[in-house]
Design an enzyme around this catalytic site. Structure first.
Site, PDB file in Angstrom:
ATOM      1  N   THR A   1       0.841  -1.116  -0.115  1.00 33.63           N
ATOM      2  CA  THR A   1      -0.183  -0.036  -0.070  1.00 33.63           C
ATOM      3  C   THR A   1       0.760   1.226   0.075  1.00 33.63           C
ATOM      4  O   THR A   1       1.925   1.288   0.600  1.00 33.63           O
ATOM      5  CB  THR A   1      -0.903   0.009   1.056  1.00 33.63           C
ATOM      6  OG1 THR A   1      -0.144  -0.233   2.380  1.00 33.63           O
ATOM      7  CG2 THR A   1      -1.899  -1.217   1.124  1.00 33.63           C
ATOM      8  N   ASP A   2       0.366   2.401  -0.769  1.00 35.75           N
ATOM      9  CA  ASP A   2       1.046   3.425  -0.805  1.00 35.75           C
ATOM     10  C   ASP A   2       1.084   4.245   0.542  1.00 35.75           C
ATOM     11  O   ASP A   2       0.678   3.994   1.410  1.00 35.75           O
ATOM     12  CB  ASP A   2       0.456   4.390  -1.819  1.00 35.75           C
ATOM     13  CG  ASP A   2       0.668   3.714  -3.271  1.00 35.75           C
ATOM     14  OD1 ASP A   2       1.394   2.760  -3.546  1.00 35.75           O
ATOM     15  OD2 ASP A   2      -0.389   4.350  -4.069  1.00 35.75           O
ATOM     16  N   LYS A   3       2.036   5.378   0.433  1.00 34.77           N
ATOM     17  CA  LYS A   3       2.085   6.295   1.708  1.00 34.77           C
ATOM     18  C   LYS A   3       0.778   6.731   1.953  1.00 34.77           C
ATOM     19  O   LYS A   3      -0.056   7.177   1.310  1.00 34.77           O
ATOM     20  CB  LYS A   3       2.947   7.442   1.202  1.00 34.77           C
ATOM     21  CG  LYS A   3       3.264   8.308   2.241  1.00 34.77           C
ATOM     22  CD  LYS A   3       3.963   9.634   1.603  1.00 34.77           C
ATOM     23  CE  LYS A   3       3.959  10.893   2.689  1.00 34.77           C
ATOM     24  NZ  LYS A   3       4.784  12.099   2.237  1.00 34.77           N
TER      25      LYS A   3
ATOM     26  N   ASN B   1       6.651   1.892  -3.110  1.00 31.71           N
ATOM     27  CA  ASN B   1       5.304   1.403  -2.463  1.00 31.71           C
ATOM     28  C   ASN B   1       4.420   1.274  -3.410  1.00 31.71           C
ATOM     29  O   ASN B   1       2.993   1.512  -3.145  1.00 31.71           O
ATOM     30  CB  ASN B   1       4.981   2.610  -1.523  1.00 31.71           C
ATOM     31  CG  ASN B   1       5.862   2.603  -0.246  1.00 31.71           C
ATOM     32  OD1 ASN B   1       6.354   1.704   0.271  1.00 31.71           O
ATOM     33  ND2 ASN B   1       5.970   3.641   0.072  1.00 31.71           N
TER      34      ASN B   1
END
Length: 422
Positions: free
Chosen positions: A142-144, A419
């Site tokens: 999952t991204d930031k 990410n």
């Protein structure tokens, strides 16, 4: 002739032959006895060598036990088993899910998880430096800032008593392990996953006309006709398409840009903190970096009147299309699916289906306590969606040249590439 006669007489004399045989046997026994004595004298050095080898092995085992944190007794009592952990977390303040060795200033969810696994006694301390030693794999990166209500990771650990409670003791409140199940030795949470479901929570003012005064965003209410149009546009994404324009550094000819979407829709709006919100749900086989946020961003641009509907189908072609990326705040990994694994192993009597019906209440409670309030509070304070909407006019949705706003944002995108959502 004189020399031959004694020899012949000896050969014809039975007594002499018997004596000769007896003499040969005696000599043979003596030779064997001498050989056995020689052999016995060489055995002690062999035993010494064996003892030296055994002591060396013991030293090596002691060193290995010491390097692994002295868990020899625990390892005997709690053998390592392959399991999956069901996780929920709020992504605010974290640089995504995946651990990035050598970048300790960028804290990730896995950093806190591994620290907790070590402190709780589930893995040896030296496994924290090399996650391959525990066969660790997350289902989705999952991204930031992205949260999760149903993340699944697979790994080998010691099944200590009250393992879930002990892991959670060393985790911050915004990260929780909600479930644990045994799986096959060859299970890999990423490769065994058939599909992933994401949700995106956003204020409905995102679908307001472009001339709407966003200073009064809290009083905006979504019309049913607009919601119907939003869902009609989302259905265009269903099926297999080339999403090279919905990620970073992906060529149109790259086979990995083709992704399969099975579901995408926006639910009925609801009120939180006096503002109206809605939740978009999308399910697909897998997703690329920023893909979901760009899919949503393009539909918002169409609804607000900045782009025409035909831009969606044009974006699947070979040309470069400028696709805006919606904020990451509202994105949540809702659930991961293991249909093939469940069909093959779920009914064999040895393994459980990777379904989390018994954990549904805990998942819902975590979302209500940590995920939804964080999204609503942050949106009301920082107005990330309203700020992002102000950037839509600078995008050129008709341009097919390489110099688009997408390329201007490329450097910022590349900073997050570690990410990737999938």
């Amino acid at each position: 002739m004189l020399k031959i006669r004694p020899l012949l007489s000896a050969l014809t004399n039975p007594r002499l032959l018997t004596f000769k045989r007896y003499d040969c046997v005696c000599k043979s026994l003596c030779t064997m006895s001498e050989g056995s004595v020689d052999t016995s004298t060489t055995k002690p050095p062999k035993r010494l060598n064996e003892e030296h080898e055994d002591s060396a092995k013991m030293v090596h085992a002691a060193k290995r036990s010491k390097s692994e944190g002295g868990h020899t007794e625990d390892e005997k009592k709690y053998p390592k088993k392959k399991v999956v952990l069901l996780m929920a977390y709020s992504g605010k303040g974290y640089y995504g899910m995946q651990r990035n060795p050598g970048t300790s200033q960028f804290r990730t969810i896995e950093d806190d998880l591994v620290t907790s696994l070590i402190k709780s006694g589930c893995i040896p301390e030296n496994h924290g430096d090399d996650m391959k030693k525990m066969s660790f794999q997350r289902c989705a990166r999952t991204d930031k800032g992205v949260s999760a209500a149903g993340q699944v990771v697979s790994l080998k650990l010691w099944l200590i008593d009250n393992v879930i409670d002990k892991i959670n003791e060393h985790l911050p409140p915004q990260i929780r392990v909600l479930g644990l199940k045994r799986v096959t030795q060859g299970f890999n949470s990423k490769n065994s996953c058939d599909a992933r479901t994401y949700c995106y929570m956003l204020p409905t003012v995102a679908f307001s006309p472009k001339d709407y005064d966003t200073q009064n965003s809290a009083v905006f209410r979504l019309e049913p006709e607009t919601l119907q149009r939003v869902n009609r546009l989302f259905t265009l994404y269903k099926g297999t398409h080339n999403f090279h324009n919905f990620t970073s550094q992906k060529a149109p000819q790259d086979p990995s840009a083709r992704r399969y979407i099975t579901e995408m829709s926006c639910g009925e709006p609801f009120i939180r903190s006096d503002a109206e919100f809605a939740v978009i749900t999308v399910r697909g086989q897998s997703f690329m970096l920023h893909q979901i946020r760009k899919m949503i961003g393009l539909v918002i641009a169409i609804i607000k009147g900045y782009a025409k509907e035909e831009v969606i189908e044009r974006s699947w072609g070979q040309q470069k299309v400028d696709v805006p990326k919606a904020p990451g705040l509202g994105l949540v990994l809702e659930r991961v699916h293991f249909d093939r694994y469940n069909k093959r192993f779920g009914g064999d009597g040895l393994h459980e289906c990777l379904e989390w019906d018994n954990e549904e209440e805990a998942i819902k409670a975590f979302k209500e306590a940590h995920i939804y309030p964080t999204i609503v509070e942050t949106e009301c304070q920082e107005r990330s969606m309203v700020s992002w909407m102000a950037t839509l006019p600078i995008h050129d949705f008709e341009a097919t040249a390489t110099e688009t706003q997408e390329n201007k944002d490329q450097k910022r995108d590349n900073e997050d590439e570690g990410n990737e959502s999938d």
